[in-house]
Write a protein that holds these residues in place. Structure first.
Motif, PDB file in Angstrom:
ATOM      1  N   ILE A   2      27.946 -88.437  -2.341  1.00 21.29           N
ATOM      2  CA  ILE A   2      26.979 -88.181  -1.846  1.00 21.29           C
ATOM      3  C   ILE A   2      27.116 -87.553  -0.296  1.00 21.29           C
ATOM      4  O   ILE A   2      28.174 -87.811   0.155  1.00 21.29           O
ATOM      5  N   GLY A   3      26.585 -86.602  -0.114  1.00 22.77           N
ATOM      6  CA  GLY A   3      26.487 -85.962   1.234  1.00 22.77           C
ATOM      7  C   GLY A   3      25.631 -84.967   1.264  1.00 22.77           C
ATOM      8  O   GLY A   3      25.033 -84.415   0.490  1.00 22.77           O
ATOM      9  N   SER A 292      27.747 -83.306   9.451  1.00 22.14           N
ATOM     10  CA  SER A 292      28.544 -82.288   9.911  1.00 22.14           C
ATOM     11  C   SER A 292      30.028 -82.352   9.448  1.00 22.14           C
ATOM     12  O   SER A 292      30.637 -81.191   9.096  1.00 22.14           O
ATOM     13  N   LEU A 293      30.741 -83.458   9.136  1.00 20.12           N
ATOM     14  CA  LEU A 293      31.755 -83.550   8.384  1.00 20.12           C
ATOM     15  C   LEU A 293      31.831 -83.159   6.883  1.00 20.12           C
ATOM     16  O   LEU A 293      32.557 -82.571   6.407  1.00 20.12           O
ATOM     17  N   LEU A 294      30.536 -83.553   6.360  1.00 21.25           N
ATOM     18  CA  LEU A 294      30.501 -83.194   4.859  1.00 21.25           C
ATOM     19  C   LEU A 294      30.171 -81.710   4.641  1.00 21.25           C
ATOM     20  O   LEU A 294      30.458 -81.131   3.608  1.00 21.25           O
ATOM     21  N   ALA A 295      29.699 -80.794   5.622  1.00 20.59           N
ATOM     22  CA  ALA A 295      29.491 -79.677   5.595  1.00 20.59           C
ATOM     23  C   ALA A 295      30.960 -78.802   5.445  1.00 20.59           C
ATOM     24  O   ALA A 295      30.893 -77.622   4.740  1.00 20.59           O
ATOM     25  N   LYS A 296      31.896 -79.375   5.831  1.00 20.31           N
ATOM     26  CA  LYS A 296      33.354 -78.878   5.308  1.00 20.31           C
ATOM     27  C   LYS A 296      33.898 -79.720   4.181  1.00 20.31           C
ATOM     28  O   LYS A 296      34.405 -79.014   3.370  1.00 20.31           O
ATOM     29  N   SER A 297      33.542 -80.817   3.948  1.00 18.04           N
ATOM     30  CA  SER A 297      34.169 -81.477   2.869  1.00 18.04           C
ATOM     31  C   SER A 297      33.607 -81.445   1.381  1.00 18.04           C
ATOM     32  O   SER A 297      34.251 -81.692   0.331  1.00 18.04           O
ATOM     33  N   MET A 298      32.179 -80.972   1.405  1.00 18.82           N
ATOM     34  CA  MET A 298      31.541 -80.909   0.173  1.00 18.82           C
ATOM     35  C   MET A 298      30.879 -79.309  -0.144  1.00 18.82           C
ATOM     36  O   MET A 298      30.035 -79.274  -0.792  1.00 18.82           O
ATOM     37  N   ALA A 300      31.800 -75.557  -0.858  1.00 15.44           N
ATOM     38  CA  ALA A 300      32.601 -74.490  -1.917  1.00 15.44           C
ATOM     39  C   ALA A 300      33.735 -75.350  -2.791  1.00 15.44           C
ATOM     40  O   ALA A 300      34.781 -74.845  -2.752  1.00 15.44           O
ATOM     41  N   ASN A 301      33.114 -76.381  -3.183  1.00 15.19           N
ATOM     42  CA  ASN A 301      34.009 -77.115  -4.487  1.00 15.19           C
ATOM     43  C   ASN A 301      33.080 -77.871  -5.325  1.00 15.19           C
ATOM     44  O   ASN A 301      32.022 -77.502  -5.327  1.00 15.19           O
ATOM     45  N   LEU A 302      33.650 -78.790  -6.022  1.00 22.00           N
ATOM     46  CA  LEU A 302      32.820 -79.179  -7.089  1.00 22.00           C
ATOM     47  C   LEU A 302      31.669 -80.112  -6.469  1.00 22.00           C
ATOM     48  O   LEU A 302      30.614 -80.464  -7.347  1.00 22.00           O
ATOM     49  N   ALA A 303      31.683 -80.417  -5.095  1.00 19.09           N
ATOM     50  CA  ALA A 303      30.629 -81.260  -4.634  1.00 19.09           C
ATOM     51  C   ALA A 303      29.619 -80.121  -4.326  1.00 19.09           C
ATOM     52  O   ALA A 303      28.413 -80.758  -3.668  1.00 19.09           O
ATOM     53  N   SER A 304      29.664 -79.139  -4.419  1.00 19.56           N
ATOM     54  CA  SER A 304      28.533 -77.879  -3.978  1.00 19.56           C
ATOM     55  C   SER A 304      27.198 -78.406  -4.447  1.00 19.56           C
ATOM     56  O   SER A 304      26.227 -78.040  -3.739  1.00 19.56           O
ATOM     57  N   GLY A 305      26.969 -78.635  -5.496  1.00 20.56           N
ATOM     58  CA  GLY A 305      25.815 -78.888  -6.442  1.00 20.56           C
ATOM     59  C   GLY A 305      25.131 -80.135  -5.691  1.00 20.56           C
ATOM     60  O   GLY A 305      23.964 -80.096  -5.370  1.00 20.56           O
ATOM     61  N   VAL A 306      25.967 -81.289  -5.475  1.00 19.73           N
ATOM     62  CA  VAL A 306      25.495 -82.412  -4.981  1.00 19.73           C
ATOM     63  C   VAL A 306      25.110 -82.285  -3.507  1.00 19.73           C
ATOM     64  O   VAL A 306      23.912 -82.516  -2.955  1.00 19.73           O
ATOM     65  N   ASN A 392      35.762 -97.818   4.224  1.00 24.77           N
ATOM     66  CA  ASN A 392      35.968 -96.354   3.699  1.00 24.77           C
ATOM     67  C   ASN A 392      37.139 -96.248   2.899  1.00 24.77           C
ATOM     68  O   ASN A 392      38.130 -96.816   3.281  1.00 24.77           O
ATOM     69  N   GLY A 393      37.083 -95.566   1.912  1.00 26.07           N
ATOM     70  CA  GLY A 393      38.548 -95.062   1.287  1.00 26.07           C
ATOM     71  C   GLY A 393      39.492 -94.250   2.355  1.00 26.07           C
ATOM     72  O   GLY A 393      38.755 -93.196   2.668  1.00 26.07           O
ATOM     73  N   GLU A 394      40.473 -94.622   2.524  1.00 29.29           N
ATOM     74  CA  GLU A 394      41.423 -93.960   3.140  1.00 29.29           C
ATOM     75  C   GLU A 394      41.855 -92.701   2.644  1.00 29.29           C
ATOM     76  O   GLU A 394      41.841 -91.719   3.489  1.00 29.29           O
ATOM     77  N   GLN A 395      41.931 -92.583   1.422  1.00 30.72           N
ATOM     78  CA  GLN A 395      42.318 -91.303   0.682  1.00 30.72           C
ATOM     79  C   GLN A 395      41.043 -90.338   0.400  1.00 30.72           C
ATOM     80  O   GLN A 395      41.128 -89.429  -0.477  1.00 30.72           O
ATOM     81  N   GLU A 396      39.852 -90.591   0.900  1.00 24.47           N
ATOM     82  CA  GLU A 396      38.502 -90.033   0.736  1.00 24.47           C
ATOM     83  C   GLU A 396      38.772 -88.651   1.160  1.00 24.47           C
ATOM     84  O   GLU A 396      39.346 -87.987   1.962  1.00 24.47           O
ATOM     85  N   PHE A 397      38.181 -87.764   0.098  1.00 21.84           N
ATOM     86  CA  PHE A 397      37.994 -86.234   0.508  1.00 21.84           C
ATOM     87  C   PHE A 397      36.458 -85.513   0.233  1.00 21.84           C
ATOM     88  O   PHE A 397      36.182 -84.682   1.096  1.00 21.84           O
ATOM     89  N   TRP A 398      35.664 -86.464  -0.170  1.00 16.66           N
ATOM     90  CA  TRP A 398      34.360 -86.040  -0.261  1.00 16.66           C
ATOM     91  C   TRP A 398      33.592 -86.515   1.029  1.00 16.66           C
ATOM     92  O   TRP A 398      33.018 -85.752   1.531  1.00 16.66           O
TER      93      TRP A 398
END
Length: 455
Positions: A2-3, A292-298, A300-306, A392-398
């Motif tokens: 989510i983001g 503002s963090l999710l604007a980078k992490s989500m 132009a990748n698989l999360a763009s639709g969400v 929070n997951g330490e290996q989070e990328f989304w």
């Protein structure tokens, strides 16, 4: 997963976003690789959707201060009715109710019990007055699940406020719809992946589950969600004063549910201060605390639709976002996608296109409006009046851990009793690895154990 982030800017419409001159031929393809060129080409190739004028008296749209074209777009972007008047119908005279006042109640035990798996005594759904993100009258729907048997502990039965990740644009994706109508293609299964409801009921707690996106299905909008949750607590205390009027309430939410929980605790002191002595704590995991963090992490990748779905959701409450979408985004906002659950509107993420293509201004994620939305939804400096457990997951990328860590640091600096746990995993694995301790922490708060402070 989510983001969200604002994809648009607000102000004077730039020259390249003006409607194409009918006398100018449409270019055969994108004329260059710059974002303004591509955006201009999109608006030349794709005409704006023809929309029916918005009804002037529609409380769902609130057209009073909107230009006609924007009012029509906002109306068309709203979620479709689902044929359930309890959910669909805007109550008459809503302004005359206090926030948390009950409009109507229905018993859905017969259909809800099979969906909940564990034994229940009763499931009530309450429709109540709440406020939208602009403090205008709105309504909420919440489901109260009561377990079998008497509460064996001291005082009245505690209540777990289970803020599920609804993550949807359609009303039939809400948990209340599943409980009132049974399983369907849109059933919300997030109540099983982390079985908070079932475990709480087995421990003798009541469970309150709110459709926290509100009637506009304002996906990822924390102010709407926070108001809806706080007013749901007010509503059930009013509905069952003898059983729950003096009960303690504890909140828990992960991902999209953490957005809602964060909104509730940060708004509690100003919106529902009487609940500061009623709510004993809140556990939040996988926290999208800073868009503002999710604007980078989500992007132009698989999360763009969400990501784009969440932008539409926030735009339903903040039409200045809709005002600067291009024609392609307009068509998406008024299509069948606007009433779907995440498994449908997340599919365009397979294309991994930047969300910037949906705007009509350059650098939309760094625009003035984007930064305004980031600040509004971050709710900087608002202190939780109740203890917090954040993980929070330490290996989070989304949903990067930096957002949760910053929230923890902020709340510690404001004097809140808080605990932070960095757990193993990305968003989905982290939900599982952080869950047991968060649930145990909440259980201790509901049983009267003082909250630890690790700030």
């Amino acid at each position: 997963m989510i983001g969200c982030a604002a994809i648009v800017g607000y102000g004077a419409t730039p020259a390249f976003a003006q409607p194409a001159d009918p006398g100018v031929s449409i270019p055969p393809g994108p004329p260059g690789i710059s974002l303004p060129d591509i955006q201009r080409w999109i608006d030349q190739v794709i005409p704006a959707p023809a929309l029916t004028p918005a009804q002037a008296d529609s409380p769902l749209v609130d057209t009073a201060e909107l230009p006609p074209d924007l009012a029509a777009l906002r109306a068309a972007a709203m979620p479709a009715a689902i044929g359930d008047s309890f959910v669909d119908d805007w109550p008459d005279g809503l302004d005359g109710y206090d926030p948390g006042a009950i409009v109507s109640v229905r018993d859905v035990t017969a259909t809800a019990a099979p969906t909940l798996i564990v034994p229940v005594r009763q499931v009530l759904q309450v429709k109540y007055r709440t406020n939208d993100s602009h403090d205008e009258a709105s309504y909420g729907i919440a489901s109260l699940v009561l377990p079998v048997g008497d509460w064996p502990g001291p005082g009245q039965r505690p209540v777990v406020v289970n803020n599920l990740p609804i993550d949807a644009l359609g009303r039939d994706c809400n948990p209340s719809y599943t409980m009132a109508h049974g399983f369907s293609r849109a059933s919300n299964f997030t109540g099983y992946i982390l079985p908070t409801t079932q475990l709480a009921l087995l421990r003798g707690y009541a469970v309150l589950i709110t459709d926290h996106e509100g009637p506009r299905m304002a996906y990822a909008e924390p102010i709407v969600a926070g108001h809806a949750i706080l007013d749901a607590i007010r509503a059930v205390r009013n509905q069952l004063p003898d059983e729950l009027g003096d009960s303690k309430f504890g909140m828990i939410g992960y991902s999209g549910g953490a957005i809602a929980t964060n909104g509730a605790v940060k708004l509690m002191s100003e919106y529902a201060p009487e609940l500061s002595d009623v709510v004993v704590g809140a556990a939040l995991g996988g926290v999208p605390a800073d868009f503002s963090l999710l604007a980078k992490s989500m992007n132009a990748n698989l999360a763009s639709g969400v990501f784009l779905g969440a932008v539409f959701g926030i735009g339903r409450e903040r039409p200045e976002i809709l005002a600067h979408m291009n024609h392609l985004a307009d068509w998406a906002a008024v299509s069948v996608l606007n009433s779907q659950c995440s498994e449908v509107f997340s599919v365009p993420g397979l294309l991994q296109l930047p969300i910037d293509l949906a705007a009509n201004i350059p650098d939309p994620l760094n625009s003035d409006l984007a930064h305004e939305i980031y600040a509004i939804t971050r709710m900087d400096g608002k202190k939780s009046p109740v203890p917090l457990f954040i993980f929070n997951g330490e290996q989070e990328f989304w949903v990067p851990a930096a957002g949760a860590k910053n929230l923890y640091a902020e709340q510690c600096s404001l004097g809140v009793k808080a605990v932070y746990r960095s757990v193993f995993g990305e968003h989905f694995v982290g939900a599982v690895t952080g869950y047991p301790e968060s649930l145990d922490w909440l259980d201790q708060r509901l049983r009267g154990v003082p909250a630890p402070n690790e700030c």
